[in-house]
Design a protein around this motif. Structure first.
Motif, mmCIF file in Angstrom:
data_model
loop_
_atom_site.group_PDB
_atom_site.id
_atom_site.type_symbol
_atom_site.label_atom_id
_atom_site.label_comp_id
_atom_site.label_asym_id
_atom_site.label_seq_id
_atom_site.Cartn_x
_atom_site.Cartn_y
_atom_site.Cartn_z
ATOM 1 N N ALA A 16 82.747 61.481 62.081
ATOM 2 C CA ALA A 16 81.542 62.327 62.144
ATOM 3 C C ALA A 16 80.632 61.984 60.975
ATOM 4 O O ALA A 16 81.107 61.746 59.869
ATOM 5 C CB ALA A 16 81.931 63.801 62.090
ATOM 6 N N LEU A 35 87.351 67.190 64.783
ATOM 7 C CA LEU A 35 86.473 67.526 63.659
ATOM 8 C C LEU A 35 87.329 67.624 62.412
ATOM 9 O O LEU A 35 88.467 68.098 62.473
ATOM 10 C CB LEU A 35 85.782 68.874 63.910
ATOM 11 C CG LEU A 35 84.766 68.909 65.046
ATOM 12 C CD1 LEU A 35 84.289 70.353 65.256
ATOM 13 C CD2 LEU A 35 83.580 68.018 64.734
ATOM 14 N N ALA A 57 75.483 60.053 70.476
ATOM 15 C CA ALA A 57 74.755 59.273 69.469
ATOM 16 C C ALA A 57 73.610 58.492 70.121
ATOM 17 O O ALA A 57 72.693 58.052 69.448
ATOM 18 C CB ALA A 57 75.703 58.315 68.770
ATOM 19 N N THR A 63 73.647 59.734 65.095
ATOM 20 C CA THR A 63 74.700 60.118 64.153
ATOM 21 C C THR A 63 75.877 60.694 64.936
ATOM 22 O O THR A 63 75.681 61.543 65.806
ATOM 23 C CB THR A 63 74.179 61.185 63.159
ATOM 24 O OG1 THR A 63 72.974 60.687 62.578
ATOM 25 C CG2 THR A 63 75.190 61.454 62.071
ATOM 26 N N ARG A 64 77.071 60.214 64.632
ATOM 27 C CA ARG A 64 78.259 60.736 65.323
ATOM 28 C C ARG A 64 78.465 62.200 64.939
ATOM 29 O O ARG A 64 78.417 62.541 63.755
ATOM 30 C CB ARG A 64 79.504 59.928 64.931
ATOM 31 C CG ARG A 64 79.409 58.438 65.239
ATOM 32 C CD ARG A 64 79.480 58.192 66.722
ATOM 33 N NE ARG A 64 79.476 56.754 67.001
ATOM 34 C CZ ARG A 64 79.194 56.243 68.188
ATOM 35 N NH1 ARG A 64 78.889 57.046 69.198
ATOM 36 N NH2 ARG A 64 79.222 54.946 68.387
ATOM 37 N N THR A 65 78.692 63.024 65.938
ATOM 38 C CA THR A 65 78.851 64.456 65.666
ATOM 39 C C THR A 65 80.314 64.845 65.518
ATOM 40 O O THR A 65 80.625 65.971 65.153
ATOM 41 C CB THR A 65 78.243 65.284 66.803
ATOM 42 O OG1 THR A 65 78.603 64.686 68.034
ATOM 43 C CG2 THR A 65 76.735 65.327 66.688
ATOM 44 N N ARG A 107 75.154 68.785 71.307
ATOM 45 C CA ARG A 107 74.941 68.388 69.928
ATOM 46 C C ARG A 107 74.800 69.628 69.034
ATOM 47 O O ARG A 107 75.419 69.723 67.974
ATOM 48 C CB ARG A 107 73.642 67.591 69.891
ATOM 49 C CG ARG A 107 73.558 66.567 68.857
ATOM 50 C CD ARG A 107 72.379 65.665 69.204
ATOM 51 N NE ARG A 107 72.841 64.298 69.140
ATOM 52 C CZ ARG A 107 73.105 63.687 68.005
ATOM 53 N NH1 ARG A 107 72.948 64.285 66.870
ATOM 54 N NH2 ARG A 107 73.566 62.456 68.008
ATOM 55 N N ASP A 108 73.989 70.577 69.504
ATOM 56 C CA ASP A 108 73.762 71.789 68.726
ATOM 57 C C ASP A 108 75.049 72.570 68.533
ATOM 58 O O ASP A 108 75.314 73.096 67.454
ATOM 59 C CB ASP A 108 72.724 72.691 69.414
ATOM 60 C CG ASP A 108 71.325 72.115 69.284
ATOM 61 O OD1 ASP A 108 71.166 71.173 68.472
ATOM 62 O OD2 ASP A 108 70.420 72.582 69.985
ATOM 63 N N LEU A 110 78.076 71.410 68.521
ATOM 64 C CA LEU A 110 78.939 70.713 67.562
ATOM 65 C C LEU A 110 78.422 70.898 66.136
ATOM 66 O O LEU A 110 79.195 71.076 65.197
ATOM 67 C CB LEU A 110 79.014 69.223 67.901
ATOM 68 C CG LEU A 110 79.967 68.899 69.038
ATOM 69 C CD1 LEU A 110 79.820 67.466 69.479
ATOM 70 C CD2 LEU A 110 81.409 69.181 68.620
ATOM 71 N N ARG A 111 77.101 70.885 66.008
ATOM 72 C CA ARG A 111 76.498 71.061 64.687
ATOM 73 C C ARG A 111 76.872 72.433 64.113
ATOM 74 O O ARG A 111 77.163 72.584 62.940
ATOM 75 C CB ARG A 111 74.977 70.960 64.816
ATOM 76 C CG ARG A 111 74.375 70.160 63.684
ATOM 77 C CD ARG A 111 72.881 70.126 63.836
ATOM 78 N NE ARG A 111 72.428 68.787 64.121
ATOM 79 C CZ ARG A 111 71.749 68.428 65.182
ATOM 80 N NH1 ARG A 111 71.423 69.323 66.082
ATOM 81 N NH2 ARG A 111 71.378 67.193 65.348
ATOM 82 N N HIS A 114 80.228 72.373 62.651
ATOM 83 C CA HIS A 114 80.212 71.753 61.330
ATOM 84 C C HIS A 114 79.623 72.684 60.290
ATOM 85 O O HIS A 114 80.083 72.787 59.180
ATOM 86 C CB HIS A 114 79.340 70.478 61.329
ATOM 87 C CG HIS A 114 80.016 69.298 61.958
ATOM 88 N ND1 HIS A 114 81.080 68.670 61.398
ATOM 89 C CD2 HIS A 114 79.740 68.642 63.105
ATOM 90 C CE1 HIS A 114 81.445 67.656 62.167
ATOM 91 N NE2 HIS A 114 80.648 67.635 63.214
#
Ligand code: C2E
Ligand code: CA
Ligand code: CA
Length: 391
Positions: A16, A35, A57, A63-65, A107-108, A110-111, A114
């Motif tokens: 990631a 993760l 990506a 960018t890798r998530t 994506r969101d 996964l973000r 993080h």
């Protein structure tokens, strides 16, 4: 392009936060997506053969998530950004938009995993994405309204006379679709046929047209008793070539209304034929078997491969309006019209000139061996009652 990657059990493919330009397809083995949080690895997916990953990506900032590693010995196929971008470019705007939205949403989420506080903002949309979004919204809206229009009876066919240039008698009509908007406006086909073609709607609309025209043909014959019954042609979209029911439905409409098959004619454009030759040939042969004549529309604007076209089961060509426009203005145009009419006749085809707007154009066409004419000089497309009155 089709690079492969082999990974040993436990080997990490990417982490990631790294930058990545390619996606992967699992050929054999398995991949764990995980993760790294608080020094611990949290698995989020286990992927086996034929599964695609790393695709996120490709959609945004590369960018890798999440991270990926092999579970056992694993073989991967590398899918390049260019490959997917090319497929995307060929897709309809609605699909492109849907794909971007879906990717952005994953994506969101996964973000958020993080950065639970939601700190990292999404990358701003590129200009192309914005255009796709607007176009997609517009198309979805039009498609929705068009579907309702079909069921609410807001679609209507107009009929434009096709005239025997020798004598001036109406031999038949071409049906042209119109959409009566809620505000009373008449919407031309150029504003909605494309949307219908991008969806299944064109198939439904196409079937409605067949039924409507078959019923209209009965009234046209009754309006001119004792004389030769007029024909009517319908425009077929390339998307309809793939409708397995179409020929059977035409046959059924002919039988239900007791119509001679030669009274229902089909117009298809050259580019549609060459765009999907196998399907076009199959449909044309089915129509030929039914006894319905087939016309090549807009002839002269596409490949103009009459040498090839004549091997397909066609009966006539419609000379495109662009040639007729030039008649009277240049002597070359008359020579071209004459050559096309003669070639068609030699191949056993008849010719219709479309877009005739003046008596002079009609006279030149007649003089050069064109059998039928159509255009504002004779009449515009009119509702059925007005068409019956013309007869
Ligand atoms: P097309 O098949 O080439 O139809 C002829 C178009 O030229 C019609 O426009 C007609 O109104 C117009 N036209 C006829 N005579 C003249 C003339 O003398 N001068 C000028 N300037 N124009 C003339 P329309 O009705 O707007 O249709 C446009 C296109 O939309 C058609 O081109 C056809 O490709 C498509 N279309 C129309 N009705 C249908 C339909 O029922 N199904 C499908 N799939 N396509 C349709
Ligand atoms: Ca046409
Ligand atoms: Ca045409």
């Amino acid at each position: 392009m089709h690079d492969r990657r082999r990974l040993a059990a436990g080997e990490v493919l990417f982490r990631a936060g790294e930058s990545g330009q390619v996606a992967f397809l699992v050929e054999s083995g398995a991949i764990e997506i995980y993760l790294e949080r608080g020094g611990r690895d949290e698995p989020i997916a286990l992927l086996g053969a034929d599964e695609l990953f790393g695709e996120m990506a490709l959609a945004g900032d590369h960018t890798r998530t999440a991270s990926a590693r092999a579970v056992g010995d694993t073989e991967l196929l590398v899918v390049t950004h260019e490959m997917l971008a090319e497929q995307m470019a060929r897709a309809a705007p609605v699909l492109r938009h849907l794909l971007r939205v879906t990717l952005a949403r994953s994506r969101d989420s996964l973000r958020l995993l993080h950065h639970p506080a939601g700190a990292a903002p999404a990358a701003p949309a590129a200009a192309g994405e914005h255009a796709d979004r607007t176009l997609a919204a517009q198309r979805l809206r039009t498609e929705q309204q068009l579907r309702q229009a079909l069921y609410a009876g807001e679609l209507e066919l107009h009929y434009q006379p096709i005239v025997e240039l020798d004598g001036g008698r109406i031999a038949g009509f071409e049906s042209l679709i119109r959409w009566h908007g809620k505000d009373g406006r008449l919407i031309p086909p150029s504003a909605f046929i494309g949307v219908a073609e991008d969806s299944e709607l064109i198939v439904e609309i196409g079937r409605w047209i067949v039924d409507t025209v078959a019923a209209a043909l009965v009234r046209m014959a009754a309006a001119r008793p004792g004389a030769a019954a007029p024909f009517c042609s319908i425009n077929l979209s390339p998307r309809q070539f793939d409708d397995p029911q179409l020929a059977a439905q035409i046959g059924d409409a002919l039988a239900r209304h007791a119509l001679a098959p030669k009274r229902l004619r089909l117009e298809i454009t050259e580019s549609a034929v060459f765009g999907n030759l196998a399907a076009a040939r199959q449909l044309l042969e089915q129509c030929r078997a039914l006894g319905c004549p087939v016309l090549v529309d807009d002839f002269g604007t596409g490949y103009s491969a009459l040498s090839y076209l004549h091997r397909l089961p066609i009966d006539a060509i419609k000379l495109d309006r662009s040639f007729i426009d030039e008649l009277g203005a240049s002597s070359g145009a008359a020579a071209i019209v004459q050559a096309m009419a003669r070639l068609a006749a030699d191949l056993g085809l008849y010719t219709v000139a479309e877009g005739i707007e003046t008596a002079e154009q009609a006279a030149i066409c007649a003089q050069h061996g064109v059998s039928y004419g159509q255009g504002f000089h004779f009449s515009r497309g009119v509702p059925l009652d007005a068409a019956l009155a013309l007869l």
